[in-house]
Each structure stands twice: as structure tokens, then as C-alpha cells.
Design a protein around this motif. Structure first.
Motif, PDB file in Angstrom:
ATOM      1  N   LEU A  33     -78.839 -32.878 -13.518  1.00  0.00           N
ATOM      2  CA  LEU A  33     -79.134 -33.427 -14.838  1.00  0.00           C
ATOM      3  C   LEU A  33     -78.222 -32.812 -15.891  1.00  0.00           C
ATOM      4  CD1 LEU A  33     -80.918 -34.997 -16.870  1.00  0.00           C
ATOM      5  CD2 LEU A  33     -82.469 -33.021 -16.873  1.00  0.00           C
ATOM      6  N   GLN A  34     -78.032 -31.522 -15.807  1.00  0.00           N
ATOM      7  CA  GLN A  34     -77.180 -30.819 -16.768  1.00  0.00           C
ATOM      8  C   GLN A  34     -75.745 -31.338 -16.730  1.00  0.00           C
ATOM      9  OE1 GLN A  34     -75.938 -26.734 -15.897  1.00  0.00           O
ATOM     10  NE2 GLN A  34     -76.903 -26.103 -17.806  1.00  0.00           N
ATOM     11  N   HIS A  35     -75.210 -31.505 -15.524  1.00  0.00           N
ATOM     12  CA  HIS A  35     -73.848 -32.036 -15.389  1.00  0.00           C
ATOM     13  C   HIS A  35     -73.753 -33.431 -15.999  1.00  0.00           C
ATOM     14  CE1 HIS A  35     -73.017 -28.675 -12.704  1.00  0.00           C
ATOM     15  NE2 HIS A  35     -71.756 -29.054 -12.653  1.00  0.00           N
ATOM     16  N   GLU A  36     -74.757 -34.262 -15.732  1.00  0.00           N
ATOM     17  CA  GLU A  36     -74.717 -35.628 -16.256  1.00  0.00           C
ATOM     18  C   GLU A  36     -74.768 -35.627 -17.777  1.00  0.00           C
ATOM     19  OE1 GLU A  36     -77.895 -39.101 -16.095  1.00  0.00           O
ATOM     20  OE2 GLU A  36     -76.651 -39.096 -14.275  1.00  0.00           O
ATOM     21  N   GLN A  37     -75.622 -34.815 -18.346  1.00  0.00           N
ATOM     22  CA  GLN A  37     -75.743 -34.765 -19.798  1.00  0.00           C
ATOM     23  C   GLN A  37     -74.447 -34.311 -20.460  1.00  0.00           C
ATOM     24  OE1 GLN A  37     -79.138 -32.402 -20.953  1.00  0.00           O
ATOM     25  NE2 GLN A  37     -80.601 -34.028 -20.468  1.00  0.00           N
ATOM     26  N   LYS A  38     -73.694 -33.462 -19.788  1.00  0.00           N
ATOM     27  CA  LYS A  38     -72.452 -32.947 -20.347  1.00  0.00           C
ATOM     28  C   LYS A  38     -71.234 -33.756 -19.915  1.00  0.00           C
ATOM     29  CE  LYS A  38     -74.034 -28.238 -21.066  1.00  0.00           C
ATOM     30  NZ  LYS A  38     -73.824 -28.294 -22.520  1.00  0.00           N
ATOM     31  N   GLY A  39     -71.469 -34.814 -19.146  1.00  0.00           N
ATOM     32  CA  GLY A  39     -70.355 -35.635 -18.706  1.00  0.00           C
ATOM     33  C   GLY A  39     -69.441 -34.944 -17.722  1.00  0.00           C
ATOM     34  N   ALA A  40     -69.984 -33.994 -16.978  1.00  0.00           N
ATOM     35  CA  ALA A  40     -69.189 -33.245 -16.002  1.00  0.00           C
ATOM     36  C   ALA A  40     -69.451 -33.803 -14.609  1.00  0.00           C
ATOM     37  CB  ALA A  40     -69.554 -31.763 -16.046  1.00  0.00           C
ATOM     38  N   PRO A  41     -68.412 -34.224 -13.889  1.00  0.00           N
ATOM     39  CA  PRO A  41     -68.622 -34.764 -12.544  1.00  0.00           C
ATOM     40  C   PRO A  41     -69.109 -33.692 -11.585  1.00  0.00           C
ATOM     41  CG  PRO A  41     -66.276 -34.442 -12.968  1.00  0.00           C
ATOM     42  CD  PRO A  41     -66.986 -34.193 -14.266  1.00  0.00           C
ATOM     43  N   VAL A  42     -69.943 -34.085 -10.641  1.00  0.00           N
ATOM     44  CA  VAL A  42     -70.435 -33.151  -9.641  1.00  0.00           C
ATOM     45  C   VAL A  42     -70.775 -33.925  -8.379  1.00  0.00           C
ATOM     46  CG1 VAL A  42     -72.885 -33.273 -10.302  1.00  0.00           C
ATOM     47  CG2 VAL A  42     -71.995 -31.183  -9.278  1.00  0.00           C
ATOM     48  N   LYS A  43     -70.564 -33.288  -7.242  1.00  0.00           N
ATOM     49  CA  LYS A  43     -70.939 -33.865  -5.948  1.00  0.00           C
ATOM     50  C   LYS A  43     -72.172 -33.123  -5.437  1.00  0.00           C
ATOM     51  CE  LYS A  43     -66.752 -32.861  -5.176  1.00  0.00           C
ATOM     52  NZ  LYS A  43     -65.417 -32.519  -4.633  1.00  0.00           N
ATOM     53  N   LEU A  44     -72.899 -33.774  -4.541  1.00  0.00           N
ATOM     54  CA  LEU A  44     -74.166 -33.215  -4.082  1.00  0.00           C
ATOM     55  C   LEU A  44     -74.159 -33.019  -2.577  1.00  0.00           C
ATOM     56  CD1 LEU A  44     -76.591 -35.550  -6.109  1.00  0.00           C
ATOM     57  CD2 LEU A  44     -75.309 -33.545  -6.889  1.00  0.00           C
ATOM     58  N   ALA A  45     -74.734 -31.916  -2.136  1.00  0.00           N
ATOM     59  CA  ALA A  45     -74.853 -31.632  -0.702  1.00  0.00           C
ATOM     60  C   ALA A  45     -76.158 -30.892  -0.459  1.00  0.00           C
ATOM     61  CB  ALA A  45     -73.667 -30.808  -0.200  1.00  0.00           C
ATOM     62  N   ALA A  46     -76.664 -31.007   0.757  1.00  0.00           N
ATOM     63  CA  ALA A  46     -77.906 -30.326   1.116  1.00  0.00           C
ATOM     64  C   ALA A  46     -77.816 -29.777   2.526  1.00  0.00           C
ATOM     65  CB  ALA A  46     -79.096 -31.285   1.005  1.00  0.00           C
ATOM     66  N   ALA A  47     -78.270 -28.554   2.690  1.00  0.00           N
ATOM     67  CA  ALA A  47     -78.463 -27.950   4.011  1.00  0.00           C
ATOM     68  C   ALA A  47     -79.900 -27.463   4.006  1.00  0.00           C
ATOM     69  CB  ALA A  47     -77.487 -26.801   4.245  1.00  0.00           C
ATOM     70  N   ASP A  48     -80.814 -28.413   4.100  1.00  0.00           N
ATOM     71  CA  ASP A  48     -82.204 -28.100   3.801  1.00  0.00           C
ATOM     72  C   ASP A  48     -83.191 -28.589   4.845  1.00  0.00           C
ATOM     73  OD1 ASP A  48     -84.217 -27.002   2.201  1.00  0.00           O
ATOM     74  OD2 ASP A  48     -84.590 -28.902   1.211  1.00  0.00           O
ATOM     75  N   SER A  49     -82.714 -29.160   5.954  1.00  0.00           N
ATOM     76  CA  SER A  49     -83.656 -29.641   6.955  1.00  0.00           C
ATOM     77  C   SER A  49     -82.924 -29.881   8.265  1.00  0.00           C
ATOM     78  CB  SER A  49     -84.307 -30.947   6.496  1.00  0.00           C
ATOM     79  OG  SER A  49     -85.105 -31.480   7.523  1.00  0.00           O
TER      80      SER A  49
END
Length: 284
Positions: A33-49
Motif C-alpha cells: 500500500l505504501q509503495h502504491e501511495q508513493k507511486g513507487a513500483p514494487v514486485k511481490l513474492a511469497a515463501a509462506d506455504s
């Protein structure tokens, strides 16, 4: 090779906990959410299951999450007597770090595996040689004795293993969802956890969200980001939420999200490029 002058490096954020249910995925989604509000691109990854053929919780909250801890191969690895299989499996995590610019949600069930991979691969040497993106570690704990000790141990472990998995910055999030940390002020583990501040570890407190729609978000796997894009009419139409409940729920959620992100920023946890970091350091 990337032109670093025109494309300065962004950070990678790893949200981690040694025990489950501490709020690490909440922290990860607030970073999104923070990245989106600031217009900063970000990629997402998970190692959670490692649940066969299922998405991680992070993957259910957001589209386009790179899943690192799911599938039949990992299930087989856990029953194999060949330790090299697990090391090779987590090389994809290493490629994610080299690529950089990710928010990575790491579950308690694989945290130890990732440190073991990093040591076996001497990952720090390659990451430094490739001048990889800086990596931040965010460890979350609730106000529970064992959880606090586990958070302290994980931060200490990250320092002990920094040669192999180098973190630029570390943060501890005190999640008050189960109550405040006041009763633990004299607890030895909590005092030792807070003492990491002298080593540059940022301390962040996030309040419990009292929004009337919070349970709906958890039940329907709606991220805070997506909920904030809804209206009370949307909630009424899609989920049968009374319009006044939806209105007040969104108002409270909006205020809580802003308070949480403000706490992040006060501790220095926000989207930043290497160039911006250097400029900030030179201005001090």
C-alpha cells in the motif's frame, strides 16, 4: 548490466517471523500500500506455504505474487534424504534477491531453510559482487512472551548470519493486535529486543485496527489496499454490510492505515532508492 545512474537501485523488503500468526503478512501488505501511495513500483513474492497446489496468504491478497514456497517439488524435498535438493530449490529465492525491488512475505515454516540456503550457497559473496539491491528485514511480533523471544532470536540470528544473507537495515514491528507491550517492559527478552536499537534496528509500533469491517477483510482475503478503494455502497452491495457500518468501518480503516504508514516512515521504513539514501545520509 543495468545503468545505475539512470535506474538507481530500489530496496527489497523481507517480512519475516519465527512463529506464525504475528502479522508479518499484514506488514507486507502495508508495504505494498505504501509503495502504491508513493507511486513507487514494487514486485511481490511469497515463501509462506508448502501446501500442495495452493497459494500463499499473500498470493490470495494480491495478484501477480511470485510463489516460492508451494508445490509438489517442495513437498517431496521435505521427505528427501538429499539436502542438496532443498538448496537448489531455494536458488529461486536467490534469483529474486538478485533481481531486487520486491516485497517478500516469508513464513515461519521456511525462514530457517532460507538462512540455511544462504549459508550453503555463500549467498552474501555473490550478492555483494553483483552489487545487488539493498535488503531490509522486518520482523513482527505480538505481545506474547514466546513471540517476543522468537523475534529477539530471529534478529540476533540475522546478525550472526549477515555474512551469508546481508541485510542493510532491520526493523522490529510491535503488533498490538493482541494487546499492548506495557506488561512486558521488564521482561528480559523484551528488553533485549529493544536493545537492538543501539545496533541500528528500527522499532515500530502498530495499533490494533478497530474497524467494523476488519473481520470481513480477513474472511474474504481483501487487502487493506483494495478495501480502501471501496465505498460503503460497494460493501453493502457485494457483502451485505449495512451502509452505516461500512461507512464507519472504512473511516476507521483509513485512519488506522495512515497511522500505521506514518509509524513506518518515522522509523525510516519507506520506498527509497540507493541514490535517495545517499542524499539523505549526506544531508545529515
Amino acid at each position: 548490466m543495468r545503468d545505475q545512474e539512470n535506474d538507481p537501485m530500489t530496496r527489497t523488503y523481507i517480512s519475516m517471523a519465527k512463529t506464525g500468526g504475528q502479522g508479518k503478512t499484514l506488514v507486507a501488505q502495508m508495504l505494498v500500500l505504501q509503495h502504491e501511495q508513493k507511486g513507487a513500483p514494487v514486485k511481490l513474492a511469497a515463501a509462506d506455504s508448502d501446501t500442495l497446489n495452493q497459494r500463499s496468504k499473500f498470493g490470495r491478497l494480491f495478484a501477480g505474487v511470485k510463489e516460492l514456497g508451494i508445490g509438489e517439488q517442495l513437498t517431496n524435498i521435505k521427505t528427501s534424504t538429499d539436502p542438496n535438493l532443498a538448496i537448489k530449490y531455494w536458488d529461486e529465492f536467490g534469483r529474486t534477491l538478485l533481481e531486487g525491488g520486491y516485497v517478500v512475505d516469508v513464513g515461519a515454516n521456511v525462514a530457517a531453510d532460507l538462512f540455511a540456503w544462504a549459508e550453503a550457497r555463500n549467498a552474501g559473496a555473490l550478492l555483494r559482487r553483483r552489487n545487488s539491491n539493498p535488503i531490509d528485514l522486518i520482523v513482527t511480533t505480538k505481545a506474547e512472551a514466546q513471540a517476543i523471544e522468537d523475534a529477539r532470536a530471529l534478529i540476533q540470528y540475522s546478525f550472526d548470519k549477515n555474512e551469508w544473507l546481508p541485510f542493510g537495515r532491520r526493523f522490529v514491528v510491535l503488533n498490538e493486535v493482541a494487546g499492548g507491550f506495557g506488561p512486558y517492559e521488564n521482561d528480559q527478552s523484551f528488553r533485549r529486543l529493544k536493545s537492538f536499537q543501539s545496533q541500528g534496528v528500527g522499532l515500530i509500533t502498530i495499533k490494533r485496527c478497530e474497524s467494523d469491517i476488519w473481520k470481513l477483510l480477513e474472511k474474504e482475503f481483501i487487502s487493506v489496499r483494495d478495501a480502501l478503494k471501496m465505498t460503503d455502497a460497494d460493501l453493502e452491495k457485494r457483502y451485505g454490510i449495512d451502509v452505516w457500518t461500512g461507512h464507519s468501518g472504512l473511516t476507521d480503516l483509513r485512519a488506522w492505515a495512515q497511522e500505521t504508514l506514518t509509524a513506518f516512515e518515522k522509523a525510516g521504513l519507506f520506498p527509497a532508492t540507493e541514490r535517495a539514501d545517499a542524499e539523505a545520509a549526506s544531508a545529515e
